[in-house]
Scaffold this motif. Sequence first.
Motif, mmCIF file in Angstrom:
data_model
loop_
_atom_site.group_PDB
_atom_site.id
_atom_site.type_symbol
_atom_site.label_atom_id
_atom_site.label_comp_id
_atom_site.label_asym_id
_atom_site.label_seq_id
_atom_site.Cartn_x
_atom_site.Cartn_y
_atom_site.Cartn_z
ATOM 1 N N GLU A 170 0.834 -1.197 0.000
ATOM 2 C CA GLU A 170 0.000 0.000 0.000
ATOM 3 C C GLU A 170 0.874 1.254 0.000
ATOM 4 O O GLU A 170 1.872 1.338 0.696
ATOM 5 C CB GLU A 170 -0.919 0.014 1.228
ATOM 6 C CG GLU A 170 -1.950 1.138 1.186
ATOM 7 C CD GLU A 170 -3.015 0.999 2.252
ATOM 8 O OE1 GLU A 170 -3.041 1.866 3.143
ATOM 9 O OE2 GLU A 170 -3.794 0.032 2.189
ATOM 10 N N ARG A 171 0.461 2.225 -0.841
ATOM 11 C CA ARG A 171 1.169 3.493 -0.877
ATOM 12 C C ARG A 171 0.194 4.609 -1.200
ATOM 13 O O ARG A 171 -0.913 4.378 -1.682
ATOM 14 C CB ARG A 171 2.303 3.470 -1.900
ATOM 15 C CG ARG A 171 1.851 3.327 -3.341
ATOM 16 C CD ARG A 171 3.023 3.080 -4.264
ATOM 17 N NE ARG A 171 2.606 2.968 -5.665
ATOM 18 C CZ ARG A 171 2.690 3.950 -6.548
ATOM 19 N NH1 ARG A 171 3.187 5.129 -6.168
ATOM 20 N NH2 ARG A 171 2.303 3.778 -7.792
ATOM 21 N N ILE A 172 0.605 5.837 -0.938
ATOM 22 C CA ILE A 172 -0.223 7.006 -1.223
ATOM 23 C C ILE A 172 0.124 7.536 -2.608
ATOM 24 O O ILE A 172 1.294 7.758 -2.916
ATOM 25 C CB ILE A 172 -0.028 8.106 -0.161
ATOM 26 C CG1 ILE A 172 -0.517 7.605 1.201
ATOM 27 C CG2 ILE A 172 -0.776 9.373 -0.557
ATOM 28 C CD1 ILE A 172 -0.321 8.613 2.320
ATOM 29 N N CYS A 173 -0.891 7.710 -3.446
ATOM 30 C CA CYS A 173 -0.706 8.280 -4.773
ATOM 31 C C CYS A 173 -1.438 9.613 -4.871
ATOM 32 O O CYS A 173 -2.271 9.942 -4.019
ATOM 33 C CB CYS A 173 -1.220 7.316 -5.847
ATOM 34 S SG CYS A 173 -0.339 5.749 -5.918
ATOM 35 N N TYR A 174 -1.136 10.354 -5.942
ATOM 36 C CA TYR A 174 -1.728 11.673 -6.129
ATOM 37 C C TYR A 174 -2.238 11.793 -7.562
ATOM 38 O O TYR A 174 -1.636 11.275 -8.499
ATOM 39 C CB TYR A 174 -0.701 12.775 -5.839
ATOM 40 C CG TYR A 174 -0.128 12.687 -4.445
ATOM 41 C CD1 TYR A 174 -0.756 13.317 -3.378
ATOM 42 C CD2 TYR A 174 1.032 11.950 -4.195
ATOM 43 C CE1 TYR A 174 -0.233 13.224 -2.089
ATOM 44 C CE2 TYR A 174 1.556 11.842 -2.920
ATOM 45 C CZ TYR A 174 0.911 12.487 -1.860
ATOM 46 O OH TYR A 174 1.407 12.376 -0.592
ATOM 47 N N GLU A 175 -3.365 12.488 -7.708
ATOM 48 C CA GLU A 175 -3.974 12.671 -9.018
ATOM 49 C C GLU A 175 -4.384 14.128 -9.196
ATOM 50 O O GLU A 175 -4.913 14.756 -8.269
ATOM 51 C CB GLU A 175 -5.211 11.784 -9.176
ATOM 52 C CG GLU A 175 -5.901 11.955 -10.524
ATOM 53 C CD GLU A 175 -7.216 11.218 -10.614
ATOM 54 O OE1 GLU A 175 -7.810 11.195 -11.718
ATOM 55 O OE2 GLU A 175 -7.681 10.675 -9.582
ATOM 56 N N ILE A 176 -4.148 14.675 -10.391
ATOM 57 C CA ILE A 176 -4.550 16.045 -10.715
ATOM 58 C C ILE A 176 -6.008 16.033 -11.172
ATOM 59 O O ILE A 176 -6.417 15.172 -11.941
ATOM 60 C CB ILE A 176 -3.653 16.629 -11.826
ATOM 61 C CG1 ILE A 176 -2.216 16.746 -11.321
ATOM 62 C CG2 ILE A 176 -4.157 17.979 -12.301
ATOM 63 C CD1 ILE A 176 -1.221 17.158 -12.395
ATOM 64 N N PHE A 177 -6.797 17.006 -10.679
ATOM 65 C CA PHE A 177 -8.194 17.108 -11.099
ATOM 66 C C PHE A 177 -8.591 18.584 -11.121
ATOM 67 O O PHE A 177 -7.899 19.445 -10.575
ATOM 68 C CB PHE A 177 -9.104 16.312 -10.154
ATOM 69 C CG PHE A 177 -9.268 16.924 -8.781
ATOM 70 C CD1 PHE A 177 -10.413 17.636 -8.463
ATOM 71 C CD2 PHE A 177 -8.283 16.780 -7.811
ATOM 72 C CE1 PHE A 177 -10.573 18.199 -7.210
ATOM 73 C CE2 PHE A 177 -8.434 17.338 -6.547
ATOM 74 C CZ PHE A 177 -9.578 18.050 -6.249
ATOM 75 N N ASP A 178 -9.733 18.875 -11.794
ATOM 76 C CA ASP A 178 -10.303 20.231 -11.840
ATOM 77 C C ASP A 178 -9.258 21.298 -12.150
ATOM 78 O O ASP A 178 -9.221 22.354 -11.509
ATOM 79 C CB ASP A 178 -10.994 20.560 -10.517
ATOM 80 C CG ASP A 178 -12.430 20.050 -10.510
ATOM 81 O OD1 ASP A 178 -12.823 19.397 -11.494
ATOM 82 O OD2 ASP A 178 -13.149 20.300 -9.533
ATOM 83 N N THR A 179 -8.416 21.029 -13.123
ATOM 84 C CA THR A 179 -7.376 21.972 -13.520
ATOM 85 C C THR A 179 -7.381 22.088 -15.046
ATOM 86 O O THR A 179 -7.424 21.075 -15.741
ATOM 87 C CB THR A 179 -5.986 21.500 -13.042
ATOM 88 O OG1 THR A 179 -6.028 21.274 -11.632
ATOM 89 C CG2 THR A 179 -4.919 22.530 -13.360
ATOM 90 N N ILE A 180 -7.337 23.332 -15.547
ATOM 91 C CA ILE A 180 -7.398 23.578 -16.986
ATOM 92 C C ILE A 180 -6.257 24.493 -17.393
ATOM 93 O O ILE A 180 -5.962 25.480 -16.701
ATOM 94 C CB ILE A 180 -8.734 24.249 -17.376
ATOM 95 C CG1 ILE A 180 -9.924 23.359 -17.017
ATOM 96 C CG2 ILE A 180 -8.763 24.574 -18.865
ATOM 97 C CD1 ILE A 180 -11.262 24.010 -17.257
ATOM 98 N N LEU A 181 -5.612 24.188 -18.513
ATOM 99 C CA LEU A 181 -4.619 25.100 -19.061
ATOM 100 C C LEU A 181 -5.320 26.368 -19.521
ATOM 101 O O LEU A 181 -6.291 26.315 -20.284
ATOM 102 C CB LEU A 181 -3.890 24.452 -20.237
ATOM 103 C CG LEU A 181 -2.884 23.359 -19.866
ATOM 104 C CD1 LEU A 181 -2.434 22.636 -21.113
ATOM 105 C CD2 LEU A 181 -1.697 23.934 -19.129
#
Length: 638
Positions: free
Chosen positions: A618-629
Amino acid sequence: MSGPAQKYVYTPLDQLKEGTVANVFGVVIFFKLPYRSKGTDFCSIVTIVDQSNVKLKCTFFSGNQDALPRIYKIGDIVRFHRIKIQKFNNDFQAVSSSGFSALVFEGAVNAPLVPRTSSKGYSFTSEDRKTIESFRNWQFGLQSFSSSRRNLSDVQPGQYFDLLCQLVGKAKMDKASYLLKVWDGTKCTFLPWKIFVEDEALEGDRDSISRLQGITVDILVYDNHVELAKSLKIGSYIVIQNLHAKVHSSANENQGHDTYVEFHLHGGTCYGRGISVLPEDDSDVKELQKVLGAVKLQSNPPLDPVFDVTTSDTQLSQMSPPFDALERYQQLSVTVLPVRHQWQITPLADIIKNKAPQKYRIRAKLKSFQPRHLYQSVKLHCTKCNYLLDTPDEEKLSKIFEDRFTGSPKTNTPDTFWYRSAVWNTVTLDKRAVAIHFLKKYDILQSPEDSLILVEGASFKELCKLSGHFNTIIPVKSKEEHLEVDLSAPFLIQGKKWLYGCMKCSNLKSLEELKSLSLERGWNAKEIAKVLGVELLTHMFVMNLTLEDDTGSVDAYLWRHSKQFFQIPPSVVLMDRDLQERLHRIMNELCPSTKQITEYPWMNCCIRSYNSCNGGKERICYEIFDTILSEPDMDISP
């Protein structure tokens, strides 16, 4: 159609007696839309009042939902026949008895006297007409039957309210929630929550959704309301009861111009919570149609379009949301946060120390990214089995069609009642034969730009040429006397969009099922896939971005929200050289190999942490969301 007149006796609510069966009139002051009880029946709860100012709570059960009273709003007038009067906690209550029937009328003065009922035969006399009119005048004079309906322009954060609106789009989010995209002709004065949905998942007319994007709101409905939400037809007029304008919790939420609201229809039936569909002849619907018809929208709106309403300048300024905070937020950043722009920035070093799951806003630079060959970032994803695989590039596609599809088709393929066939020999050295089967529509052939064709024996390059002339192409193979689809290759081609099906989840049906679509307008990829039993795969970018600020760095995945981030459709990027160049240009701007990281542009991002178990660890991951160029071709200095 009413039946022969029959004399009924109606009892005022203050004269009801326990154990009797009565007929009553009343004005609705509370109701719950029909919902499934713990048993097999549907249940409806209504509280009414009459001129005696006595209230009566009614509880009705029926195996047929349509047999229950069709009540749409507080102030509707009801006529109940054969209700049984009982006593509970010293208060009279009513339940349905044998032969129960209900008529419901609009409560507005001068509204049509057309009852809502499922009964094929009912009596309605001149005396009944006079009674309805007297109830209308009585409640209008009191003005005490206040409705909780609100226009979007009047909604305040934190309110629970009823919304009369038109449905323009909908999408499944997960098993417990569903998205409804609606409008009522007014604009929310607070920045509304916008939910990102893949184009393939969103139902509704794309042009309408685009034109209305600055005036619609996104509503998430939950739990027991999901099934009804799924069944709603685009364009229908609905009332959403007990809708919650939820304030997003943040340090700045008391600064009114920075507040934004999320619209939720929570699960359960408390406070009459639910959704009802109104008929187009309803007087409230007719008034709404007038309001919607008065809204003038730009034909080619920007991301958040400006629209003109035939109201005064004062009213227009009240309806326009304040964008100061969003403009401040965008300064010196190559990204925009369309929703959560008021969150405080969290240093990456603090994020790494925290447990998951959490959501954050960060300000960082893109130190590096993988894969470096950007075409490798386009993946195919099955939302049903969660299978993820690489999208074949041109070289692989050429090999697939050479191995599986360029055999010799039958040159004596007969025409059928649903397609006509043609065969030609290529000018290549192998002198291959290619068969095209043109689907008929209304028993006639269409022009190429409107046609669906089944292609047998063509190479990758030949299919590319054909896709520039024909609306829709399905590559097929001959098997015995039949044609069939092969999911090892693109299942369907529409222009530069090459679509694939999941080999695990698809349950292929005969191509003859296409004839069931022959009377439909246009060739919709989702509808074609459905009738042929193909589970469509979704294109998405999958990238690993290393983000760095002054305190540390994290690796964050960009995948489910990648289309929103780039504003580039991944389904066509592999077949569009211009889009490929644009994607390379974007990444070179974000992470320029010829500069020091101190010269890289800043990115404002939303990231979420989550726990992942891969290989038992088990590990902690990160995801990008609600972001627009903010600019596809940006050139912003730090």
